[in-house]
Design a protein around this motif. Structure first.
Motif, PDB file in Angstrom:
ATOM      1  N   ALA A 127       0.836  -1.209   0.000  1.00  0.00           N
ATOM      2  CA  ALA A 127       0.000   0.000   0.000  1.00  0.00           C
ATOM      3  C   ALA A 127       0.866   1.252   0.000  1.00  0.00           C
ATOM      4  O   ALA A 127       0.603   2.215  -0.747  1.00  0.00           O
ATOM      5  CB  ALA A 127      -0.931  -0.013   1.211  1.00  0.00           C
ATOM      6  N   ALA A 128       1.897   1.256   0.837  1.00  0.00           N
ATOM      7  CA  ALA A 128       2.795   2.410   0.882  1.00  0.00           C
ATOM      8  C   ALA A 128       3.523   2.580  -0.447  1.00  0.00           C
ATOM      9  O   ALA A 128       3.689   3.698  -0.949  1.00  0.00           O
ATOM     10  CB  ALA A 128       3.790   2.253   2.018  1.00  0.00           C
ATOM     11  N   GLY A 129       3.968   1.456  -1.029  1.00  0.00           N
ATOM     12  CA  GLY A 129       4.664   1.519  -2.302  1.00  0.00           C
ATOM     13  C   GLY A 129       3.798   2.057  -3.425  1.00  0.00           C
ATOM     14  O   GLY A 129       4.270   2.793  -4.297  1.00  0.00           O
ATOM     15  N   TRP A 130       2.503   1.700  -3.425  1.00  0.00           N
ATOM     16  CA  TRP A 130       1.591   2.186  -4.455  1.00  0.00           C
ATOM     17  C   TRP A 130       1.389   3.701  -4.330  1.00  0.00           C
ATOM     18  O   TRP A 130       1.450   4.435  -5.324  1.00  0.00           O
ATOM     19  CB  TRP A 130       0.258   1.466  -4.347  1.00  0.00           C
ATOM     20  N   ALA A 131       1.150   4.175  -3.111  1.00  0.00           N
ATOM     21  CA  ALA A 131       0.985   5.612  -2.894  1.00  0.00           C
ATOM     22  C   ALA A 131       2.261   6.366  -3.251  1.00  0.00           C
ATOM     23  O   ALA A 131       2.217   7.440  -3.877  1.00  0.00           O
ATOM     24  CB  ALA A 131       0.605   5.875  -1.434  1.00  0.00           C
ATOM     25  N   TYR A 132       3.376   5.809  -2.890  1.00  0.00           N
ATOM     26  CA  TYR A 132       4.688   6.400  -3.163  1.00  0.00           C
ATOM     27  C   TYR A 132       4.925   6.527  -4.663  1.00  0.00           C
ATOM     28  O   TYR A 132       5.340   7.584  -5.170  1.00  0.00           O
ATOM     29  CB  TYR A 132       5.722   5.497  -2.496  1.00  0.00           C
TER      30      TYR A 132
END
Length: 267
Positions: free
Chosen positions: A178-183
């Motif tokens: 999830a963090a990687g997608w937002a990033y």
């Protein structure tokens, strides 16, 4: 590097279906990636990013003047097993806590601890079988020995017989899916803005625009920034999930009346 340092330990972003990113130079990609990571690291409460650090723990009772602890929590009055009143601090009175009558040799690290890379005492590497990590932050010795309470902070960590005590470990929360997608989404929009590519979704300061008799109004992006958001729905949904109250750093609860349960978190 760590949770409160200036640059977060985030991997490079991996935007998908972002032509502007694919066409940019590696130097620009690296720069935009650092900017995106730094902004989202701060907005998410500085929780994410696994950094490798080396620390030199010092015991709470390591005071050259002999006046008690050099630092740490304040003294707590308590009655010992002989019925006498004493001033005690955590780990300094023979009992681990009010719920444990056996002493556990430990040193507290800044967590969350992900993995212990190496521990050296007196220049020698301590085997991993000699310790464990409890509660993501407490390095506990389990081989019958104890950590040095007053190590030599001026001696090189790897100097044999030098009296140093050093711990190398990784700390922080991994950048998950999830963090990687937002990033990646945020990095893609930043590089579009940098290269003046059409379709950039970053909010602009325009309040309203009229064209051919049609008026469109826009929300002021400062309304997002005041709430610690970016104005990008995918990114802000992640920020709302991991930091709904806009905290600046990971929250902690401290209470002199409560002892947290101990659980082994590594290996």
């Amino acid at each position: 590097m760590g949770l409160h340092d200036h640059e977060p330990c985030w991997p490079p972003p991996a935007p998908e279906c972002c032509d502007a990113w694919d066409q940019a130079s590696p130097e620009l990609q690296a720069r935009v990636g650092k900017v995106a990571a730094l902004i989202l690291h701060r907005l998410s409460g500085m929780q994410y990013g696994v950094c490798e650090v080396t620390v030199r723990p010092c015991g709470m009772d390591c005071n050259p003047g002999g006046g008690g602890p050099a630092f740490g929590p304040p003294f707590t009055p308590m009655i010992n097993t002989a019925g006498g009143w004493i001033n005690c601090w955590s780990g300094g009175c023979g009992c681990e806590s009010a719920c444990s009558c056996c002493h556990v040799c430990k040193t507290t690290l800044v967590g969350p601890v992900q993995e212990i890379v190496e521990v050296r005492v007196d220049g020698q590497v301590v085997p991993p079988s000699a310790y464990r990590v409890d509660n993501h932050r407490e390095l506990v010795r389990v081989d019958g020995l104890c950590w040095p309470t007053c190590p030599d902070l001026s001696a090189p960590i790897d100097l044999p017989g030098g009296g140093a005590f050093g711990v190398t470990y990784t700390r922080g929360l991994p950048v998950d899916e999830a963090a990687g997608w937002a990033y990646a989404t945020y990095a893609c929009e930043l590089i579009k803005a940098c290269t003046n590519t059409s379709g950039c979704r970053l909010p602009k300061r325009i309040q309203s625009i009229t064209r051919e008799g049609v008026t469109m109004s826009f929300i002021d992006p400062l309304d997002y920034l005041d709430q610690g958001r970016t104005g990008l729905p995918e990114v802000d949904q992640w920020l709302m999930a991991v930091n709904p109250y806009g905290l600046r750093q990971r929250a902690r609860v401290l209470s002199p009346d409560y002892s947290t349960p101990r659980r082994t978190t590594w290996p």
